[in-house]
Enzyme design. Sequence first.
Site, short mmCIF file in Angstrom:
data_model
loop_
_atom_site.label_atom_id
_atom_site.label_comp_id
_atom_site.label_asym_id
_atom_site.label_seq_id
_atom_site.Cartn_x
_atom_site.Cartn_y
_atom_site.Cartn_z
N ARG A 99 6.06 1.28 2.59
CA ARG A 99 7.11 1.96 1.81
C ARG A 99 8.50 1.61 2.33
O ARG A 99 9.43 1.38 1.55
CB ARG A 99 6.90 3.48 1.84
N ASN A 109 0.88 -1.16 0.00
CA ASN A 109 0.00 0.00 0.00
C ASN A 109 0.92 1.22 0.00
O ASN A 109 1.57 1.50 1.01
CB ASN A 109 -0.91 0.00 1.23
N GLU A 115 0.43 4.20 0.37
CA GLU A 115 0.07 5.23 1.35
C GLU A 115 0.57 4.89 2.75
O GLU A 115 0.48 5.72 3.66
CB GLU A 115 -1.46 5.40 1.39
N CYS A 116 1.10 3.70 2.94
CA CYS A 116 1.52 3.21 4.26
C CYS A 116 3.04 3.32 4.40
O CYS A 116 3.79 2.76 3.61
CB CYS A 116 1.08 1.75 4.41
N GLY A 117 3.48 4.04 5.44
CA GLY A 117 4.91 4.21 5.69
C GLY A 117 5.62 2.89 5.94
O GLY A 117 6.74 2.68 5.46
#
Length: 143
Positions: free
Chosen positions: A15, A8, A10-12
């Site tokens: 990432r 995802n 959007e997820c740190g």
Amino acid sequence: MNITIYHNPECGTSRNTLALIRNTGVEPEVIEYLKQPPSLAILTKLISDAGLAVREAIRQKGTPYTELGLDAPGLTDAQLLDAMLAHPILINRPFVVTPNGTRLCRPSELVLDILPLPQKGPFTKEDGEVVINSEGRRVTTSD
């Protein structure tokens, strides 16, 4: 080198996990599971191979978990899996599959346990935490 991350962007944590994989010099297969949800068979295999119970693979924060009544203790694994497939945001992330195993990589550095290749250089998470030092070795809290 076959490495797959259910990601995802959007997820740190997701990432950071992806960046740790790339820090080995490998470009993994990136599956954005919110756009391309896994099948029931794949989701069940990911959870099982990671050694988790279905309930452990559900994300609660920032999801419709409570609104859907998924906190009810009597729900079966099949009911929980159906909810995860109907609402992929409920699938905790990131799952990573490598030749060395499958993990739900929370925290992101759990991916280091299953990566077949070593880190090629230093790595600092988005929050500033140093995970890999300049020699390419994992930094532990005792360092």
